[in-house]
Structures are given as C-alpha cells and as structure tokens.
Design a protein around this motif. Structure first.
Motif, short mmCIF file in Angstrom:
data_model
loop_
_atom_site.label_atom_id
_atom_site.label_comp_id
_atom_site.label_asym_id
_atom_site.label_seq_id
_atom_site.Cartn_x
_atom_site.Cartn_y
_atom_site.Cartn_z
N LYS A 1 1.63 -8.63 -5.34
CA LYS A 1 2.18 -9.78 -4.61
C LYS A 1 1.44 -11.05 -4.96
N GLY B 1 1.12 -7.43 8.17
CA GLY B 1 -0.14 -6.79 7.81
C GLY B 1 -0.72 -7.37 6.52
N GLU B 2 0.15 -7.70 5.59
CA GLU B 2 -0.33 -8.29 4.34
C GLU B 2 -0.96 -9.66 4.56
N SER C 1 1.95 -0.61 5.50
CA SER C 1 2.20 -2.03 5.69
C SER C 1 2.93 -2.60 4.48
N GLY C 2 4.00 -3.33 4.74
CA GLY C 2 4.74 -3.96 3.65
C GLY C 2 5.87 -3.12 3.11
N GLY D 1 8.69 -2.43 4.61
CA GLY D 1 10.00 -2.96 4.97
C GLY D 1 10.50 -2.58 6.35
N LYS D 2 9.61 -2.15 7.21
CA LYS D 2 10.04 -1.71 8.55
C LYS D 2 10.63 -2.86 9.36
N SER D 3 9.90 -3.98 9.38
CA SER D 3 10.41 -5.13 10.15
C SER D 3 11.75 -5.58 9.61
N THR D 4 11.85 -5.62 8.32
CA THR D 4 13.11 -6.05 7.71
C THR D 4 14.24 -5.10 8.09
N SER E 1 4.40 -9.58 4.53
CA SER E 1 4.61 -8.92 5.82
C SER E 1 3.40 -9.23 6.70
N HIS F 1 2.16 0.37 14.44
CA HIS F 1 1.07 1.07 13.76
C HIS F 1 0.17 1.82 14.75
N1 LIG Z 1 10.91 -14.02 3.15
C1 LIG Z 1 10.42 -13.16 2.26
N2 LIG Z 1 10.47 -13.44 0.95
C2 LIG Z 1 9.99 -12.59 0.05
N3 LIG Z 1 9.43 -11.40 0.34
C3 LIG Z 1 9.35 -11.05 1.63
C4 LIG Z 1 9.84 -11.92 2.65
N4 LIG Z 1 9.61 -11.30 3.84
C5 LIG Z 1 9.01 -10.13 3.57
N5 LIG Z 1 8.86 -9.97 2.25
C6 LIG Z 1 8.27 -8.79 1.58
O1 LIG Z 1 9.04 -7.67 1.93
C7 LIG Z 1 8.23 -6.53 2.18
C8 LIG Z 1 8.55 -5.91 3.52
O2 LIG Z 1 8.21 -6.76 4.58
P1 LIG Z 1 8.24 -6.28 6.09
O3 LIG Z 1 7.80 -7.42 6.92
O4 LIG Z 1 9.56 -5.68 6.39
O5 LIG Z 1 7.11 -5.14 6.07
P2 LIG Z 1 6.61 -4.20 7.21
O6 LIG Z 1 6.92 -2.82 6.81
O7 LIG Z 1 7.11 -4.64 8.53
O8 LIG Z 1 5.03 -4.41 7.11
P3 LIG Z 1 3.94 -4.59 8.25
O9 LIG Z 1 3.62 -3.24 8.74
O10 LIG Z 1 2.75 -5.16 7.50
O11 LIG Z 1 4.49 -5.51 9.26
C9 LIG Z 1 6.80 -7.02 2.07
O12 LIG Z 1 6.27 -6.55 0.86
C10 LIG Z 1 6.87 -8.51 2.05
O13 LIG Z 1 5.91 -9.02 1.16
#
Ligand SMILES: Nc1ncnc2c1ncn2[C@@H]1O[C@H](COP(=O)(O)OP(=O)(O)OP(=O)(O)O)[C@@H](O)[C@H]1O
Ligand SMILES: Nc1ncnc2c1ncn2[C@@H]1O[C@H](COP(=O)(O)OP(=O)(O)OP(=O)(O)O)[C@@H](O)[C@H]1O
Ligand SMILES: [Mg+2]
Ligand SMILES: [Mg+2]
Lengths: 263, 489, 193
Positions: B382, B393-394, B41-42, B44-47, B391, B190
């Motif tokens: 964080k 999950g966070e 979690s966190g 960066g997958k969603s990003t 993210s 997940h």
């Molecule tokens: N708008 C934002 N500003 C600053 N940091 C961000 C922002 N959006 C996301 N992040 C950070 O970027 C990282 C990746 O976020 P992302 O949502 O892509 O995670 P993820 O892999 O999808 O996690 P999860 O499985 O929990 O959904 C995280 O550590 C998050 O704290």
C-alpha cells in the motif's frame, strides 16, 4: 454564541418572521437618504439591541466596541474622498466637503444599524429553531435545513480538530524550521488538512443520515412545532410605532440642516 | 428458509486502485442470525457490510458489479466513529430526527425517545442533553438507540467499540444482546472475547478478501485454528498461545534515560485536567496507562509532550522540560486519532517524512528501516496509497510506524493497538518491546488488560483527572486485587 | 437547478462553506483594520468573500453548488454574529448568483482558472451593484472610485480564482475529492477484468 443569557420575548418570536422583518428593515434602511431620519432610525434599533436581547450589558458593551470601528472606517473613506461642493478642508488629495461629511456619517450609521440588527437576530435565535421554522413556515427543503443544522453542530468539533492537527504537526516537526519558507509551509499545512478532514466528516455524516432513512421527500413530521404568538405582534408593532415616531421627529425637529445626502 | 440479505458474485474495486477488493464473492444471511465477520485488517470487512446494507453504491459511489444483491428492507448501521454519525446537537433531537424520517406523529415522540434510551440503558437526567457532553461509550449507545428507532430487521455494527473502554464495551455488547432477540445482527469486530458466546455464525476472510470458512463457533475454532493463526486473525485463546510461545521478558532497570516528574499538572482551558504527584521513570520501563473514557489519559500524554499548558517539575536526564522545543528528538507522541497525524499524500512519504527534515536524508540505513517497517506492518503493498484511503487498522499501524523511524528516548503512545488483528497487535507490541530493551521509555495508553499483564512493567491508573495509582509489575502480580495507592519512589 | 443535488453534495458544500463563513467572520475585522490605512487597500482583500462559491464548485462540480456555497457561507458568517449584520446574507445571495451564472454559461463543464476567475469577477460585479445602492460608492470622486473598483477586481481574481484553484489542487492531492465526485465509466469497466 455561548454566553450566558436570559431568555426573553425576543427569543420567543417566530424565527422566520424575525428574519423577514429584519430583511425588510434592511431594505428599508437602504431607502433612507434623509440624514436626520437615519439618526432617529438608528436610535430605534439600538434601543431594542441594547435593552432587549437578554444578554448582560457587559457583553453588549463588548459587542458595541467593534461597531464603533465599523462606524468610523465606513464613514471615513466617504468623508475623505466623497464628492461635494462646500469645501470644509482640503489637503492634497483629501477633500472634505460638507456633503461628503454628512454622507459619510450617514453611511456609518447605516452600517451600524445593519450590524445591530444582525447581531440582535444572532443573539436571540437558536439555529435549530430557525431551521425548523424555515421548514415549516417558508417551506425550506429538509435536506438543506438538516444539512445546515449538522454543519452548525460540527463547528466546535472542527475548532477542536484544528487544535489537534496543529499539535500533531508540531510533534512531527512540521513547524520547527525557521524562516519565511516554513512560515508559508505552516500556513499551508493547516487549512488543507482541516478542509479535507471536514469534507470526510461531512460525507460520513451524510451517509449516516441516509442510513437513518432520511430522504429527499418533503413529507415528514416535526419534533418541534414552531408557531406564532402575540410576541410577534409586539415585535412588528414596536418597529411600526418607533419608526413612525422616528420619522415624524426627524422631519419636525431636524438635528442638522440637511435632508438628502446623495450627490 | 429465505435469506434476508445476500450477494452473489460480488465484484468491487476502488477507483484508481489496481486489483479488485472482492472477486466473485457470494454470501447470504438468514433471518435472525447473529453473525461475526472476522478477518485480517484490511481484508474488506467494513467495505462488505457497506455493500450488504446498500450504502455502497447508493450513498457511497464505488463501482460494484454482481449477479444479484439483496438488501434488507429495514436495516440500521452503527458506525465506528462516534463523532461522525449524528446530525443534531442534542440527544432527544437526534433520535427525533429518525422518528421524523419515519413520520411518527409529534405527540408520540417524547415517549418513544424515552423508551429507546431506556432500551439501551442510557439514563440521562434530561433527554435534552448536548451530545458533545457524552462520553464515547454513551455516544455509541445513543447511536444504537437511534438505529433501534428504525425498528430494523437487520443491524450492522462496524467495530462499535474500537475506542471504548472495558466497561463501556461490555455495556454496549450487553445492550446489543438485549435488543437482538428477533433481529439479524451482522458484526465486524476484532475484540471478540465479549461476543464469542453471543454470535451463532462466524465468517472468516483471507487477507485477499476471499471466504475462508463459514460456520458456527465451535466448528470454526476447532477446525480452522491453523489458518486463523497463519493469517493472524483473533481466536479465543490467541493471547494464551502467544504467551506460551513468548517468554515473559525480564525487567532490568537501567540508568541511561531517566524521566522525573513532580507535582505535574496539565491544564485545559485554565482548568487542571490531569495531575500526578511524583514519579521517577527509568530506561527499560513500559508504563501502561489505564482508565475510563474521559479520565484524562490522552491529556496526560499531551502534557508530557508539552502540547498543552503544564506546571510542576518535569525533567529528562536532569534537563528541565518547559516547552515542546525542549523535547526535540527526545520524545514522540502517537495521537489517539491516526488521521490527524497524516501530513503527506502517500504511505511511503508518511513513513519517511521525519527523515527529510534531518541530515539523514539519503541515509540508506533509514530507507531500509522504512521498508522494513512497511513490511512488518503489512503496508508494503500500500506504500503508494493515500493514508486516508487505508482501512482503519492500517491507518493506526501507519501512524504508529512513524514513531519507530526515529529513536526517541521517550515514546508516548495513545491506544496504538485499537482496531488491529492478532498478528499486527503482536508485531506491534514486539516492536515496542525491542525499543524498550534498547532503552526507550514507553508510556502507552491502552484498554487491553492482556497488554497490561504481559508487556507492561508498570501500570498507572488514571481516574477523574488524577493518576491515582502507580504499580510495578511484581507488585501487580502479588496483589492483583489490592489497588494500593502507592508510589514506587 | 437544485434538483440534481444529493444529500452528500449539499452537506459537504454546507460544511465547507460554514468553515469559510468562519473565515469570512475573521476577515471582517481584518478588512476594517486595513481600511483606514488609506486608499481602498481593503478592496484588495475583498475577493476572499467570494471564495466559497468557487472552491465548493471546483470540488463538487455540479450545478447550484456555487450559489448554495455562497449562501451557506454568508449564513454561517451571519449566525456567528458578523459585524456586517444582515448585509452579508444579501451580498452572499447576489455574489453566489452572479458566480453561478458564469458557471452556467460554461455549462458546468469547465473547471479551470479562467472560468473561476471570471466567476469571481462576476461576483465582484454583483457586490459592486449592491455597493452602489448601499454605500453610495458612485458618489466617490472619480479617481477614487476607479481605485476602489480596480483593487476589488484584482482581489477577486487573486482570491476567487488563483487561491481557490490552489486550494482545490491541494485537496485533490489528498484524495478527498474522490468521495464526492461520481465514479467514472472506466472504473466500472475495470470490474470485468
Ligand atoms: N477509498 C478507498 N480507496 C482505495 N482503497 C481503499 C479505500 N477504502 C479502503 N480501501 C482499501 O480497501 C481494503 C479494505 O478496506 P476495509 O476498510 O474494508 O478493511 P477492513 O477489513 O474493515 O479492515 P480493518 O479491520 O482494518 O478495519 C484496504 O486494503 C484499504 O486499504
Ligand atoms: N480540547 C479540550 N478542551 C477542554 N477539555 C477537554 C478537551 N479535550 C478533552 N477535554 C476534557 O478532558 C478530560 C479528559 O479527556 P481525555 O481526552 O484526556 O480522556 P481519555 O482518558 O483520553 O479518554 P478516552 O479513553 O475516551 O480517550 C475530559 O473530561 C474531557 O472532557
Ligand atoms: Mg474496518
Ligand atoms: Mg484518549
């Protein structure tokens, strides 16, 4: 407004046309300075409002209640403090004159007609139809129309959200302390999260819309085709006829011995 | 074979954050692949999938840099929050919105709409149904239908089932399988059990957003098991391993805390939305609340927290509970949607918020506890970030962590583990377990049967606004099939 | 003038404005409730009806937003069934336009209390012009008219200026404004680290 109602002819009028007609009447009403005509004009609007919206009379009555307050409070300040010569009553700074009395009542009626026309529109128009019609007849750009429709969809969600945020804050003890300071704090603690949450939601929806190939070009087809019908003629006809009658009646059989209420 | 979407040396950094989220990430996808992106979690997958679809930077303005990005010609995106992806009030209008964008002639629309709804198995009596009246699972299927309306080559799915019950999850994945024949599917998820046999490529990320492994199912799960375990990423059998390494805890009922409910009802808009005949709960019990979307689970917790109107007998330690104030320092509720619960502007303030109001303001013990919690939940880095910028999950972990800073007698948790990787799920559960052993009563809504089996000592099943069964652990084990209507006391 | 607005700008503006529209709707009865109290005390709270324009502008900081926000807020109020009826749409249009003109005069480059207060006063002037036609306020006795205008000016500065700036400050602290404002050059350069 989600009360149960019957759909009738007022619901079938082209929304753009309805809006334009009512806007025209709004401007028209401002040009009425003749007290007697104002009375008959108000009547012609109320008939439509009371009998033709398809909503149960119980609701209509309920709507009328605040209108009474509007009438009174709008009229009051002009009656009490307006300019005039023929004194009816004077006490300290209060100075009621015949002119200000009629002018006050005139303003009261005016506010009343605006209120009724507005509610008439709101009660008989579905937002989705309105915005489709605005796009089709008045060439409103889709990006505005769909943004409006999305925002209207969000209203109930936002209201529910407000409740949840309040609950969450209660659990976390935001509002448990007593006193003025915490009252201020609690006033502050609601709108800001609600606003920021709404902005986030709006942003996500805009992103979702773009991901569905919504673009700013005006070329698109429409699921609803909003057109015109003979009810539109009926609607306009009603106003032309009833207002002409109202005018003739007011001129020939005045209720009160005044004409222009301006000073 | 040509690639359908790819990035070359991608760099991405969120405004005002220090480090780069991705540093020179290179990745490409072939036509027709079914890919699962997996990672802690966190990471960066969603990003990443927002970059791959071009949402970043065209719709979401976040600075990126790369040597080359190839965005698919036609793609669709299913977002995770069912409520934030529709713009119209009715089902048919929502799909029509997409068809209008594609300039489909009006006459063809009703037929297309019905066809699409059939495809995702969303049977409605009337297609002109209000979207608000649909359950979470139905909403997600509508989202898939409107994505299919685009007839996309590539479909991106970002945890589409995070908030959906067991049955709904299955339906959604079946839908995806049915429609995916000649499409490229890129999934972030997940909960992997349901899709493991469907995807043909798995890409694993490290916590730093770097590529760890990329290959087919069997290759990944047989060669990278150690890494997966180390980084706390889900893999098939993760639960079994966990169970093997952690013995079942014994249930010992104690009497230091006791909750008693009788003829308990919770109301919404003057209607009874949840009812429970009778229950006696002791310290050391962990009740898992089960049931479909919309059954009334959240309503039950809200009633127990006295946030909605209730009637009936409700006592904690023989003290009658009538309003929220009676529960001060006795009970704590973690809401289903974590975002609602955030009231400060940084992660650290958020965790220590409850301390400020009380006497313990400078108490070192609590600050240490706050720091410990941040470390346990991987939020230490964080702690200055805004809670909303975490993210998914966070966010969930932060909102759950706030519950542990105080010591409630009754802890109410609404789906505390959704959207979590393996490591965090287990940590969270163990933390709850230690609270339980200290004497806290746990009532927790969950869709995860593994949790029910391994941790819960008692199960409540909610159906159509009623708690229809109340089973204790030993009984569950003996007669799994039997859904006896049986109150323990 | 609206050309540069993206869908996200428009949707965010409209959503918050419709939120304000609901507030405006609630404000109506409140306004009428304090009205009979006496000497135009109601005018002190009139300024609330201009707030959507400045709040939205301070958040999004683009041309056209103030006007759009005020139109959207008044449409929201109107569709909720406002006591004022269609009047609100005309007032919204004029108030928004007047605020927009001030912001334009500053080239949309300043986002401080002074500018939005002036925008508020400008909206206020717009609303007064309509009042002269619609409400014959010119026919009030002079001392009363001065009170009326004076109170409304003060209210405009309080709500449209001071309150709006406070709200947006609080929102900025929640980080949400980053979503809608463009990323800076500095952020792009940081990618080369
Ligand atoms: N708008 C934002 N500003 C600053 N940091 C961000 C922002 N959006 C996301 N992040 C950070 O970027 C990282 C990746 O976020 P992302 O949502 O892509 O995670 P993820 O892999 O999808 O996690 P999860 O499985 O929990 O959904 C995280 O550590 C998050 O704290
Ligand atoms: N604010 C509300 N007002 C009125 N009814 C509501 C409200 N929220 C939920 N309900 C209704 O109460 C019932 C139970 O909803 P609840 O949220 O408790 O379900 P749930 O079991 O938690 O579902 P999920 O798994 O989707 O979270 C549903 O029929 C829902 O429509
Ligand atoms: Mg994610
Ligand atoms: Mg729930």
């Amino acid at each position: 407004m989600n009360t149960a109602f019957k759909e009738n002819w007022l619901h079938k009028i082209n929304p753009s046309l309805k809006l334009l007609t009512i806007s025209f009447l709004f401007v028209f009403a401002i040009t009425i300075h003749h007290f007697n005509f104002m009375i008959t004009f108000t009547l012609s609007v109320s008939i439509l409002f009371i009998f033709c919206t398809g909503h149960p009379y119980k609701h209509i009555l309920l709507f009328l209640l605040p209108f009474l307050l509007i009438f009174l409070s709008t009229a009051a300040s002009m009656i009490l403090f307006g300019k005039g010569e023929t004194t009816l009553y004077k006490w300290g700074i209060l100075h009621i004159t015949e002119e200000s009395l009629y002018r006050g009542l005139h303003l009261g009626l005016r506010a009343l007609t605006f209120a009724m026309m507005g509610l008439l529109f709101a009660l008989t128009t579905k937002p989705v139809q309105l915005f489709y019609s605005l796009m089709q007849q008045l060439k409103l750009q889709p990006k505005y129309a769909y943004s409006f429709m999305a925002a209207i969809r969000l209203i109930p969600i936002m209201i529910e959200e407000l409740q949840t945020i309040r609950d969450a804050h209660k659990v976390r003890g935001v509002q448990t302390q007593k006193g003025m300071n915490s009252l201020l704090k609690s006033i502050k603690s609601l709108p800001i999260p609600l606003l920021s949450q709404s902005i986030r939601r709006a942003f996500r929806i805009a992103v979702a819309m773009e991901s569905k190939r919504f673009n700013s070009s005006n070329e698109r087809t429409f699921y609803y085709q909003v057109g015109f019908s003979h009810y539109d003629l009926l609607f306009i006809g009603y106003f032309i006829l009833s207002i002409s009658l109202a005018y003739l009646f007011a001129i020939n059989f005045p209720f009160f011995p005044v004409s222009d209420v301006r000073y | 074979m040509a690639y359908i979407t790819s990035v070359n040396k991608l760099r991405l950094k969120f405004p005002d954050e220090k480090g780069l989220l991705f540093k020179d990430l290179t990745l490409s996808f072939k036509k027709g692949e079914k890919v699962l992106l997996l990672g802690p979690s966190g990471c960066g997958k969603s990003t990443l999938i927002q970059v791959l679809s071009g949402l970043i930077p065209y719709s979401i303005d976040i600075p990126i840099k790369s040597e080359n990005i190839q965005i698919p010609n036609s793609w669709g995106f299913v977002f995770q929050d069912p409520d934030s992806q529709f713009c119209m009030p009715f089902v048919d209008e929502e799909i029509a919105f997409v068809l209008e964008n594609l300039q489909v002639p009006r006459e063809e629309m009703p037929e297309r709409i019905n066809e699409l709804l059939d495809m995702v198995g969303l049977q409605l009596e009337d297609i002109h149904t209000s979207i608000q009246a649909l359950s979470g699972g139905m909403k997600q299927r509508l989202a898939i239908a409107s994505v299919l309306a685009l007839n996309p080559d590539v479909i991106f799915l970002d945890e589409p089932t995070a908030l959906i019950d067991e049955e709904g999850t299955e339906q959604i994945w079946n839908t995806v399988k049915n429609i995916s024949r000649d499409k490229t599917i890129i999934i972030v998820e997940h909960k992997i059990e349901q899709i493991i046999d469907f995807v043909d490529r798995v890409i694993i990320f490290t916590p730093d957003g770097e590529l760890l492994a990329d290959g087919n199912m069997t290759y990944i799960f047989s060669n990278y098991k150690e890494e997966l375990k180390k980084y706390g990423i889900w893999y098939p059998g993760a639960w079994e391993d966990f169970k093997r390494e952690n013995n079942q805890k014994t249930v010992s009922l104690r009497n230091d805390n006791e909750v008693h409910l009788k003829n308990f009802h919770g109301y919404r808009k003057k209607e009874v939305k949840i009812s429970l005949e009778e229950a006696l709960i002791h310290s050391g019990e962990w009740i898992a609340v089960n049931g479909q979307n919309g059954a009334g689970k959240s309503t039950l917790l809200l009633s127990l927290m006295q946030l909605i109107k209730t009637s009936g007998d409700y006592q904690i330690n023989e003290q009658s509970i009538k309003k929220l104030a009676d529960l001060q320092r006795k009970a704590y509720l973690v809401f289903q949607n974590p975002e609602y619960q955030f009231i400060t502007n940084s992660v650290f303030e958020e965790i220590t918020y409850e301390l400020k109001g009380g006497k313990e303001i400078n108490n070192e013990y609590f600050h240490k506890k706050a720091n410990d919690l941040l470390t346990i939940f991987g939020l230490h880095d964080k702690q200055h970030q805004h809670p909303y910028h975490l993210s998914l999950g966070e966010k969930r972990r932060l909102s759950v962590a706030t519950a542990f800073i105080q010591n409630p007698k009754l802890l109410l948790l609404d789906e505390p583990t959704f959207g979590q990787d393996a490591q965090n799920t287990f940590k969270l559960l163990e933390l709850i377990e230690s609270e339980r052993q200290k004497g806290t009563i746990i009532i927790m809504v969950t869709h995860d049967l593994n949790i029910v089996q391994h941790f819960a000592t008692r199960v409540w099943e909610v159906k159509e606004g009623r708690v229809i069964s109340d089973r204790k652990k030993n009984e569950t084990k003996k007669k799994v099939e039997e859904k006896a209507y049986e109150y323990s006391i | 003038m609206f050309k540069g607005l993206k869908l996200t700008d428009i949707l965010v503006t409209i959503v918050i404005s419709i939120g304000f529209g609901i507030l405006y709707k609630i404000w109506g009865p409140l306004y009428y409730a304090v009205k009979p109290l006496g000497l135009h005390l109601d005018q002190l709270i009139y300024g609330m009806w201009f707030i959507a324009a400045t709040v939205a502008f301070l958040i999004i900081r683009k041309p056209g937003i103030a006007l759009l926000a005020e139109i959207a807020a008044s449409s929201g109020e109107f569709l909720m069934g406002s006591e004022f009826g269609l009047e609100v749409l005309f007032y919204g249009l004029v108030q928004g336009l007047f605020a927009e003109l001030v912001l334009m005069a500053f080239r949309y480059k300043r986002f401080d209390l002074l500018v939005v207060s002036i925008a508020g006063i400008s909206s206020c002037i717009g609303s007064l012009i309509l009042d002269f036609y619609k409400g014959y306020v010119g026919d009030l006795s002079t001392w009363n008219l001065i009170l009326y205008i004076g109170f409304r000016f003060i209210g405009s500065i309080l709500f449209t200026g001071v309150l709006a700036v406070a709200i947006v400050k609080a929102l900025e602290a929640t980080g949400v404004t980053k979503l809608v404002r463009s990323s800076s050059q500095k952020d792009h350069e940081a990618l080369n680290q």
